[in-house]
Design a protein around this motif. Structure first.
Motif, PDB file in Angstrom:
ATOM      1  N   HIS A  84      43.595  46.214  56.036  1.00 27.76           N
ATOM      2  CA  HIS A  84      43.415  47.203  54.975  1.00 27.76           C
ATOM      3  C   HIS A  84      44.757  47.791  54.543  1.00 27.76           C
ATOM      4  O   HIS A  84      45.572  48.202  55.366  1.00 27.76           O
ATOM      5  N   GLN A  85      44.959  47.828  53.231  1.00 25.26           N
ATOM      6  CA  GLN A  85      46.193  48.344  52.654  1.00 25.26           C
ATOM      7  C   GLN A  85      45.848  49.194  51.432  1.00 25.26           C
ATOM      8  O   GLN A  85      44.738  49.110  50.882  1.00 25.26           O
ATOM      9  N   SER A  86      46.806  49.982  50.987  1.00 27.70           N
ATOM     10  CA  SER A  86      46.668  50.689  49.716  1.00 27.70           C
ATOM     11  C   SER A  86      47.975  50.564  48.953  1.00 27.70           C
ATOM     12  O   SER A  86      49.050  50.428  49.543  1.00 27.70           O
ATOM     13  N   TRP A  87      47.853  50.626  47.640  1.00 31.90           N
ATOM     14  CA  TRP A  87      48.998  50.408  46.753  1.00 31.90           C
ATOM     15  C   TRP A  87      48.956  51.442  45.634  1.00 31.90           C
ATOM     16  O   TRP A  87      47.944  51.549  44.925  1.00 31.90           O
ATOM     17  N   PRO A  88      50.020  52.245  45.481  1.00 31.42           N
ATOM     18  CA  PRO A  88      50.036  53.225  44.392  1.00 31.42           C
ATOM     19  C   PRO A  88      50.334  52.551  43.060  1.00 31.42           C
ATOM     20  O   PRO A  88      51.266  51.746  42.954  1.00 31.42           O
ATOM     21  N   THR A 107      45.347  55.014  43.166  1.00 29.00           N
ATOM     22  CA  THR A 107      45.464  54.274  44.423  1.00 29.00           C
ATOM     23  C   THR A 107      44.548  53.059  44.376  1.00 29.00           C
ATOM     24  O   THR A 107      43.348  53.183  44.093  1.00 29.00           O
ATOM     25  N   VAL A 108      45.132  51.899  44.632  1.00 25.50           N
ATOM     26  CA  VAL A 108      44.375  50.654  44.691  1.00 25.50           C
ATOM     27  C   VAL A 108      44.188  50.273  46.152  1.00 25.50           C
ATOM     28  O   VAL A 108      45.156  50.154  46.907  1.00 25.50           O
ATOM     29  N   SER A 109      42.948  50.090  46.548  1.00 25.38           N
ATOM     30  CA  SER A 109      42.624  49.647  47.901  1.00 25.38           C
ATOM     31  C   SER A 109      42.478  48.129  47.920  1.00 25.38           C
ATOM     32  O   SER A 109      41.868  47.552  47.019  1.00 25.38           O
ATOM     33  N   ASP A 134      37.052  51.378  47.359  1.00 26.37           N
ATOM     34  CA  ASP A 134      37.816  52.535  47.830  1.00 26.37           C
ATOM     35  C   ASP A 134      39.009  52.845  46.940  1.00 26.37           C
ATOM     36  O   ASP A 134      39.856  53.667  47.307  1.00 26.37           O
ATOM     37  N   SER A 135      39.104  52.207  45.787  1.00 26.71           N
ATOM     38  CA  SER A 135      40.165  52.550  44.834  1.00 26.71           C
ATOM     39  C   SER A 135      39.810  53.842  44.102  1.00 26.71           C
ATOM     40  O   SER A 135      38.671  54.318  44.157  1.00 26.71           O
ATOM     41  N   SER A 136      40.805  54.403  43.418  1.00 31.60           N
ATOM     42  CA  SER A 136      40.598  55.651  42.671  1.00 31.60           C
ATOM     43  C   SER A 136      39.489  55.494  41.643  1.00 31.60           C
ATOM     44  O   SER A 136      39.278  54.404  41.096  1.00 31.60           O
ATOM     45  N   LYS A 137      38.813  56.590  41.378  1.00 33.45           N
ATOM     46  CA  LYS A 137      37.703  56.610  40.411  1.00 33.45           C
ATOM     47  C   LYS A 137      37.934  57.753  39.414  1.00 33.45           C
ATOM     48  O   LYS A 137      37.274  58.785  39.468  1.00 33.45           O
ATOM     49  N   PRO A 138      38.885  57.564  38.507  1.00 36.29           N
ATOM     50  CA  PRO A 138      39.200  58.630  37.543  1.00 36.29           C
ATOM     51  C   PRO A 138      38.096  58.832  36.514  1.00 36.29           C
ATOM     52  O   PRO A 138      37.221  57.986  36.332  1.00 36.29           O
ATOM     53  N   GLY A 161      42.781  44.078  33.828  1.00 34.25           N
ATOM     54  CA  GLY A 161      43.689  42.939  33.795  1.00 34.25           C
ATOM     55  C   GLY A 161      45.122  43.358  34.075  1.00 34.25           C
ATOM     56  O   GLY A 161      45.864  42.661  34.779  1.00 34.25           O
ATOM     57  N   ALA A 162      45.522  44.508  33.531  1.00 34.94           N
ATOM     58  CA  ALA A 162      46.861  45.040  33.815  1.00 34.94           C
ATOM     59  C   ALA A 162      46.998  45.372  35.302  1.00 34.94           C
ATOM     60  O   ALA A 162      48.048  45.125  35.916  1.00 34.94           O
ATOM     61  N   GLN A 163      45.935  45.928  35.887  1.00 34.77           N
ATOM     62  CA  GLN A 163      45.947  46.247  37.320  1.00 34.77           C
ATOM     63  C   GLN A 163      46.182  44.989  38.157  1.00 34.77           C
ATOM     64  O   GLN A 163      47.038  44.971  39.049  1.00 34.77           O
ATOM     65  N   VAL A 164      45.430  43.926  37.867  1.00 32.46           N
ATOM     66  CA  VAL A 164      45.565  42.700  38.652  1.00 32.46           C
ATOM     67  C   VAL A 164      46.923  42.044  38.402  1.00 32.46           C
ATOM     68  O   VAL A 164      47.571  41.555  39.343  1.00 32.46           O
ATOM     69  N   HIS A 165      47.372  42.030  37.162  1.00 39.85           N
ATOM     70  CA  HIS A 165      48.701  41.485  36.864  1.00 39.85           C
ATOM     71  C   HIS A 165      49.770  42.202  37.669  1.00 39.85           C
ATOM     72  O   HIS A 165      50.617  41.578  38.323  1.00 39.85           O
ATOM     73  N   ASP A 166      49.753  43.528  37.639  1.00 37.49           N
ATOM     74  CA  ASP A 166      50.780  44.299  38.342  1.00 37.49           C
ATOM     75  C   ASP A 166      50.651  44.146  39.852  1.00 37.49           C
ATOM     76  O   ASP A 166      51.660  44.146  40.576  1.00 37.49           O
ATOM     77  N   PHE A 167      49.414  44.000  40.344  1.00 39.91           N
ATOM     78  CA  PHE A 167      49.221  43.764  41.775  1.00 39.91           C
ATOM     79  C   PHE A 167      49.862  42.442  42.184  1.00 39.91           C
ATOM     80  O   PHE A 167      50.573  42.362  43.199  1.00 39.91           O
ATOM     81  N   VAL A 168      49.636  41.402  41.397  1.00 40.84           N
ATOM     82  CA  VAL A 168      50.210  40.094  41.705  1.00 40.84           C
ATOM     83  C   VAL A 168      51.731  40.175  41.748  1.00 40.84           C
ATOM     84  O   VAL A 168      52.376  39.674  42.683  1.00 40.84           O
ATOM     85  N   THR A 169      52.333  40.794  40.735  1.00 40.10           N
ATOM     86  CA  THR A 169      53.793  40.820  40.661  1.00 40.10           C
ATOM     87  C   THR A 169      54.410  41.745  41.702  1.00 40.10           C
ATOM     88  O   THR A 169      55.563  41.544  42.098  1.00 40.10           O
ATOM     89  N   SER A 170      53.659  42.734  42.178  1.00 37.84           N
ATOM     90  CA  SER A 170      54.202  43.704  43.138  1.00 37.84           C
ATOM     91  C   SER A 170      53.880  43.375  44.588  1.00 37.84           C
ATOM     92  O   SER A 170      54.660  43.728  45.488  1.00 37.84           O
ATOM     93  N   CYS A 171      52.742  42.735  44.833  1.00 33.05           N
ATOM     94  CA  CYS A 171      52.235  42.645  46.210  1.00 33.05           C
ATOM     95  C   CYS A 171      52.092  41.228  46.744  1.00 33.05           C
ATOM     96  O   CYS A 171      51.768  41.060  47.922  1.00 33.05           O
ATOM     97  N   THR A 172      52.294  40.194  45.932  1.00 37.35           N
ATOM     98  CA  THR A 172      52.143  38.824  46.419  1.00 37.35           C
ATOM     99  C   THR A 172      53.452  38.065  46.284  1.00 37.35           C
ATOM    100  O   THR A 172      54.348  38.472  45.546  1.00 37.35           O
TER     101      THR A 172
END
Length: 320
Positions: free
Chosen positions: A11-15, A20-22, A77-81, A104-115
Motif C-alpha cells: 500500500h502506497q499513497s501519492w500526492p 491523495t491517490v491511493s 481510498d483516494s481523495s473524494k473532493p 486520464g490526467a491522473q493516470v498519465h501523471d501517475f505513470v510518469t511519476s511512479c513507474t
C-alpha cells in the motif's frame, strides 16, 4: 471482518494536485535480472470499484512485471473532493471536475511519476476509457505506453452524442433527466439507496452472470469505500457526464496498440458494439469470452489471467 486483500507493504499513497491517490505496488517476483528493461502494468478499475477489484489479478502479473492498481479520484481510498459540473464555477478551488479527462490526467501523471520503463495499461469498464485517454496523453508527452488492454470498456450510451440511438421517450426526457441529476440532494438520496449489501449483490448478479466469485469479500470491498465521506460526490459527477470522451474517438486518434477482451454476456456493454471497434487501426486483437459478464477479470480470473499474461508479454511493434 474480511481479511486484508493485499499485503500491508504494497500500500502506497501519492500526492497529486492537492489530492491523495491511493495505490498498491506489487513488485516483480522473482526480481528481474539487472540487465532487463523495467516493465510495469497499471490497472485501472471501473465506476464504483477500486484497486481491490483486481484482487485475483495482481499476484499472477508479478511473474513478469511490477504491477500497480490505483484508486481513481472519488473511489477507494483516494481523495473524494466535492464535485464540480462542467458549467459550475470553480469557487475556492476545493471542488473537482469528475470525468474521463480528469481521470486520464491522473493516470498519465501517475505513470510518469511512479513507474519505470515500459508501461502497459489495463482498464475495465469506465477504467478502459480512462486508460485510452491516459495513453493519448502519454503519446503526446513523448512516453507512449507499450499497449492498452481493454476489458469490457464502457461504451457510454448516455452521452449526448449518442442520443439519437435512444428510444424516442428517452430522448424527450433527456432535459428533465439532466436537470434532475444536477441536484445534489437528489443524487445523494439515490446514492444512499444504492449503497446497501442487498443492492450490491443484485447488481453483481447481473454483472457476473456465471455467479462465480460473488462473495462477502467482494461485497465488502465495494461497500467500504462507498460509505466514506465524500463518496456520493463521485457518483454525482459521473452521472452528469453527458458530454465527455468516447472510446471510439480515442481509438481513432491512438497509435498505441490496443487489445480487447470482452465478456460475451455483458449486460450493459454489448459485445456486438465492441466488435465494431476493430475497424480502428490501433486495435490489434479482440476476443469475446463466452459465458462471462462485465468484469471477467474477477468473475473468471484463472481464464483472464492467462490471457492477460499472453497479451502483456507481446513484444511486437510499439505503435500501429
Amino acid at each position: 471482518m474480511t481479511a486484508p486483500i493485499y499485503p500491508p507493504d504494497w500500500h502506497q499513497s501519492w500526492p497529486w494536485q492537492g489530492l491523495t491517490v491511493s495505490y498498491v505496488q506489487a513488485p516483480r517476483q522473482p526480481p528481474a535480472p539487472a540487465e532487463a528493461e523495467p516493465s510495469s502494468v497499471v490497472l485501472v478499475h471501473g465506476f464504483g470499484a477500486c484497486k481491490e477489484h483486481w484482487r485475483h489479478n495482481l499476484r499472477p502479473l508479478q511473474a513478469a512485471h511490477t504491477a500497480y492498481a490505483l484508486d481513481l479520484i472519488g473511489f477507494g481510498d483516494s481523495s473524494k473532493p466535492r464535485s464540480r459540473l462542467q458549467d459550475e464555477p470553480v469557487g475556492d478551488g476545493s471542488s473537482w471536475r469528475y470525468g474521463i479527462e480528469s481521470w486520464g490526467a491522473q493516470v498519465h501523471d501517475f505513470v510518469t511519476s511512479c513507474t519505470q520503463g515500459a508501461v502497459q495499461l489495463v482498464g475495465n469498464s469506465i477504467g478502459g476509457v480512462v486508460a485510452l485517454e491516459a495513453a493519448r496523453r502519454l503519446e503526446a508527452s513523448g512516453r507512449p505506453a507499450r499497449q492498452v488492454v481493454l476489458i469490457d470498456c464502457a461504451q457510454r450510451a448516455l452521452d449526448d452524442r449518442r442520443l439519437a440511438e435512444q428510444p424516442p421517450l428517452r430522448r424527450l426526457a433527456r432535459p428533465l433527466l439532466k436537470a434532475a441529476v444536477r441536484q445534489r440532494w437528489l443524487t445523494a438520496a439515490l446514492y444512499t439507496s444504492l449503497v446497501k449489501p442487498g443492492v450490491i449483490r443484485r447488481v453483481l448478479g447481473q454483472a457476473y452472470p456465471s455467479g462465480a466469485n460473488i462473495d462477502d469479500q467482494l461485497v465488502e470491498l465495494l461497500l467500504a469505500p462507498a460509505r466514506q465521506p465524500g463518496a456520493p460526490e463521485a457518483f454525482r459527477g459521473f452521472i452528469n457526464l453527458f458530454n465527455d470522451l468516447l472510446a471510439p474517438d480515442l481509438l481513432a486518434a491512438l497509435s498505441t496498440p490496443v487489445a480487447i477482451l470482452w465478456g460475451e454476456r455483458d449486460p450493459w456493454e454489448p459485445v456486438a458494439v465492441a466488435e465494431s471497434w476493430q475497424r480502428h487501426g490501433c486495435v490489434r486483437s479482440f476476443e469475446a469470452l463466452p459465458g462471462l459478464g462485465h468484469c471477467p477479470h474477477d468473475e473468471a480470473p484463472e481464464l483472464v489471467n492467462g490471457k492477460l499474461a499472453a497479451l502483456l508479454s507481446h513484444r511486437g511493434e510499439t505503435s500501429c
